[in-house]
Structure formats: structure tokens, C-alpha cells
Design an enzyme around this catalytic site. Structure first.
Site, short mmCIF file in Angstrom:
data_model
loop_
_atom_site.label_atom_id
_atom_site.label_comp_id
_atom_site.label_asym_id
_atom_site.label_seq_id
_atom_site.Cartn_x
_atom_site.Cartn_y
_atom_site.Cartn_z
N ARG A 1 0.86 -1.20 0.00
CA ARG A 1 0.00 0.00 0.00
C ARG A 1 0.89 1.25 0.00
O ARG A 1 2.12 1.15 0.01
CB ARG A 1 -0.91 0.01 1.23
N GLU B 1 23.09 11.08 -2.76
CA GLU B 1 22.24 12.28 -2.74
C GLU B 1 20.98 12.02 -1.90
O GLU B 1 20.49 10.89 -1.83
CB GLU B 1 21.85 12.61 -4.19
N TYR C 1 11.74 7.41 15.67
CA TYR C 1 11.55 7.42 14.20
C TYR C 1 12.54 8.39 13.55
O TYR C 1 13.21 8.04 12.57
CB TYR C 1 10.11 7.83 13.91
N THR D 1 2.29 -10.18 5.35
CA THR D 1 1.51 -11.42 5.30
C THR D 1 1.29 -11.85 3.85
O THR D 1 1.22 -11.02 2.94
CB THR D 1 0.11 -11.24 5.94
N SER E 1 12.92 10.47 5.45
CA SER E 1 11.80 11.32 5.88
C SER E 1 12.34 12.71 6.19
O SER E 1 13.51 12.85 6.56
CB SER E 1 11.16 10.74 7.14
N LYS F 1 15.51 7.29 10.94
CA LYS F 1 15.57 7.84 9.58
C LYS F 1 16.87 8.62 9.35
O LYS F 1 17.42 8.61 8.25
CB LYS F 1 14.35 8.72 9.31
P1 NAD Z 1 2.14 2.75 4.95
O1 NAD Z 1 1.87 2.54 6.39
O2 NAD Z 1 1.03 3.12 4.04
O3 NAD Z 1 2.89 1.47 4.33
C1 NAD Z 1 3.95 0.87 5.02
C2 NAD Z 1 4.39 -0.40 4.33
O4 NAD Z 1 5.42 -1.00 5.15
C3 NAD Z 1 3.30 -1.42 4.16
O5 NAD Z 1 3.43 -2.09 2.92
C4 NAD Z 1 3.54 -2.41 5.31
O6 NAD Z 1 3.15 -3.75 4.99
C5 NAD Z 1 5.06 -2.34 5.45
N1 NAD Z 1 5.45 -2.68 6.82
C6 NAD Z 1 5.10 -2.02 7.96
N2 NAD Z 1 5.59 -2.69 9.03
C7 NAD Z 1 6.26 -3.78 8.55
C8 NAD Z 1 6.99 -4.85 9.16
N3 NAD Z 1 7.12 -4.97 10.49
N4 NAD Z 1 7.53 -5.80 8.34
C9 NAD Z 1 7.40 -5.72 7.00
N5 NAD Z 1 6.73 -4.73 6.38
C10 NAD Z 1 6.17 -3.77 7.14
O7 NAD Z 1 3.32 3.85 4.93
P2 NAD Z 1 3.72 4.94 3.84
O8 NAD Z 1 3.17 6.23 4.29
O9 NAD Z 1 3.47 4.46 2.46
O10 NAD Z 1 5.30 5.01 4.13
C11 NAD Z 1 6.26 4.39 3.32
C12 NAD Z 1 7.64 4.89 3.74
O11 NAD Z 1 7.69 6.32 3.59
C13 NAD Z 1 7.97 4.62 5.21
O12 NAD Z 1 9.33 4.29 5.31
C14 NAD Z 1 7.69 5.94 5.89
O13 NAD Z 1 8.44 6.09 7.07
C15 NAD Z 1 8.11 6.91 4.81
N6 NAD Z 1 7.51 8.24 4.91
C16 NAD Z 1 6.16 8.40 4.82
C17 NAD Z 1 5.62 9.69 4.92
C18 NAD Z 1 4.14 9.96 4.83
O14 NAD Z 1 3.72 11.10 5.02
N7 NAD Z 1 3.29 8.98 4.51
C19 NAD Z 1 6.48 10.78 5.14
C20 NAD Z 1 7.85 10.57 5.23
C21 NAD Z 1 8.37 9.30 5.11
#
Ligand code: NAD
Length: 249
Positions: free
Chosen positions: A17, A237, A157, A40, A143, A161
């Protein structure tokens, strides 16, 4: 759609997702074979089905990164199936907004296992495979929190990061002579499950210069650029994709 990644193979961790799903979609649309990873088997199968009409190019991968070594196994499994690895996107991650005074050692370890250690072990495995191939690209999803105080998420967190950014630069430096490039993307706020808790008032209060959160596809494009030959001379970068938040400070 162009065939930028025809016959190329990539793993995108956490691609059931959100940002990971959008990055996988971007690569699939351009001809790649992509390892779709989640916690899963059911979640991964659903994500692959949702990638129709490209689901035939998806390879399901399941691993729980609360055990970070499983990230290295995942890379080996994928390469045993498809024969090579052109790129790895360390995207799986997340955390909770916990005040530092309430943080437990267990929460700290869990956050580091997911956001930093799993990325490190996946990258180490990918690095060794890419060395024998003579080329490769790794992109780590960091992030905005890596570059200053963890204002919206916990200190755990932000620290994990920041470690991921540091890992990006150290590995980029070491791997450059093997034609392996390592870069990071630092998103600000993106419309995913992670930000679903933000109310309209909170979103305005963020003061994002471009005035809105990013769509996941707007992170996928820059990640795709860093995986492609268009960035063949870019390594070590950190690309800020945050609507101007980093500039604003
Ligand atoms: P999300 O929660 O929608 O998706 C997270 C994904 O990581 C999922 O596919 C989930 O299955 C997987 N995941 C979570 N825990 C896990 C575990 N223990 N083992 C294996 N897989 C695991 O998150 P997102 O918003 O799409 O974030 C994706 C990345 O971007 C992350 O690293 C997040 O820290 C980073 N990020 C997100 C944002 C934001 O605003 N959404 C901002 C900065 C950075």
C-alpha cells in the site's frame, strides 16, 4: 507508457500500500519485474492482484521486518527466482507519534528494526549481488524527520531515519567504484495510512509551501528517476520531496 525499465528487476519493500505500492506501479508500468513485499501472504497477494493489468510482472515476497535479518533472506529469495537485481527500494517503515519521555526500550528497538536495520541488511545483500553484476541502484525512503527534530513522529523514528540517511551516504561512498549508486528520498507529508489521522485543520497548520500533502505517485516519480539511467551520475544524494517544507525549515 515508455519501456524505461523493460527486462529490469526491482524489489520494493513495504509495497502492499501507500508509497511502496505507487513506486511498484511506476516500475511495473514501464516494463519491470517487481518483488512486492509485505508482512503477510494475504496482504501481498491482494497487492499483486491490485496491480492488474501488470500483476504478471509481480513476484510476491513475505517477511516481517520485526526480525530485520529476514530482509536479507527476502533479497536472496527474489534473486533465486528472477536471476538478477537491478534495484532495491527500502521503503517499508513507519512509527508512532510517541513523546520521548514515554518511549520504552522495546518501542525504540521495534522502530529501528523496521526503519533502519531491515534496510541495512537488505542493502548489504543487494550490494553483494550487485557487485557481481557490475551495476545496481539502491534508494532508501527516509523522511523530513531525518533532517531535524522529530516534530510529528517520535524521536525513535527521527533517529532511525537519520541513521538511514547516514547509511545511504556511507554505502554510496563504498559502492561507487562498483558502479552501484545509493540515494535517498525524504518525503514530507504524503496521503497514506500514516497520515490518515491528520484533520483538515492540522493539514493547514503544517504550513506546507505548496499548500497540500503529496500523492504517493509524486514520490514514485523521483524514486523512479533515481533507479533509472537518467540519474547514472547521481549517488550519495538525498532528494527532498516535501512541497518545500525542508526549505522552509
Ligand atoms: P504505509 O503505512 O502506508 O505502508 C507501510 C508499508 O510498510 C506497508 O506495505 C507495510 O506492509 C510495510 N510494513 C510495515 N511494518 C512492517 C513490518 N514490520 N515488516 C514488514 N513490512 C512492514 O506507509 P507509507 O506512508 O506508504 O510510508 C512508506 C515509507 O515512507 C515509510 O518508510 C515511511 O516512514 C516513509 N515516509 C512516509 C511519509 C508519509 O507522510 N506517509 C512521510 C515521510 C516518510
Amino acid at each position: 507508457m515508455d519501456a524505461l525499465f523493460q527486462d529490469r528487476t526491482f524489489i520494493v519493500t513495504g509495497s502492499t500500500r501507500g508509497i511502496g505500492w505507487a513506486v511498484a506501479r511506476y516500475l511495473l508500468e514501464r516494463g519491470a519485474v517487481v518483488g512486492i513485499h509485505g508482512r503477510t501472504d494475504e496482504g501481498v497477494a491482494r497487492a499483486c492482484a491490485a496491480q492488474a493489468p501488470y500483476h504478471g510482472q509481480c513476484r510476491p515476497l513475505t517477511a516481517d521486518f520485526s526480525r530485520p535479518e529476514s530482509a536479507a533472506e527476502l533479497v536472496r529469495t527474489f534473486v533465486a527466482q528472477v536471476g538478477r537485481l537491478d534495484g532495491l527500494v527500502n521503503n517499508a517503515g513507519g512509527g508512532k507519534a510517541v513523546a520521548f519521555r514515554g518511549l520504552t526500550p522495546n518501542q525504540w528497538r521495534t522502530t529501528f528494526a523496521l526503519n533502519l536495520e531491515s534496510a541495512a541488511w537488505a542493502a548489504r545483500e543487494a550490494y553483494s549481488l550487485m557487485r557481481s553484476q557490475g551495476a545496481g541502484a539502491i534508494v532508501n525512503i527516509a523522511s523530513l524527520a531525518a533532517h531535524g527534530p522529530g516534530k510529528w513522529m517520535g524521536a525513535d523514528y527521527a533517529a532511525a531515519k537519520a541513521g538511514l540517511v547516514s547509511l545511504t551516504q556511507s554505502l554510496a561512498f563504498e559502492a561507487a567504484r562498483f558502479n552501484i549508486r545509493v540515494n535517498a528520498v525524504s518525503p514530507g507529508f504524503v496521503e497514506t495510512d500514516l497520515t490518515a489521522v491528520l484533520t483538515p485543520e492540522m493539514r493547514v497548520g503544517l504550513g506546507i509551501p505548496l499548500g497540500r500533502l503529496a500523492r504517493p505517485e509524486e514520490i514514485a516519480g523521483p524514486v523512479g528517476f533515481l533507479l533509472s539511467d537518467q540519474s547514472a551520475y547521481v549517488t550519495g544524494e538525498v532528494l527532498h520531496v516535501d512541497g518545500g517544507l525542508w526549505m522552509k525549515g
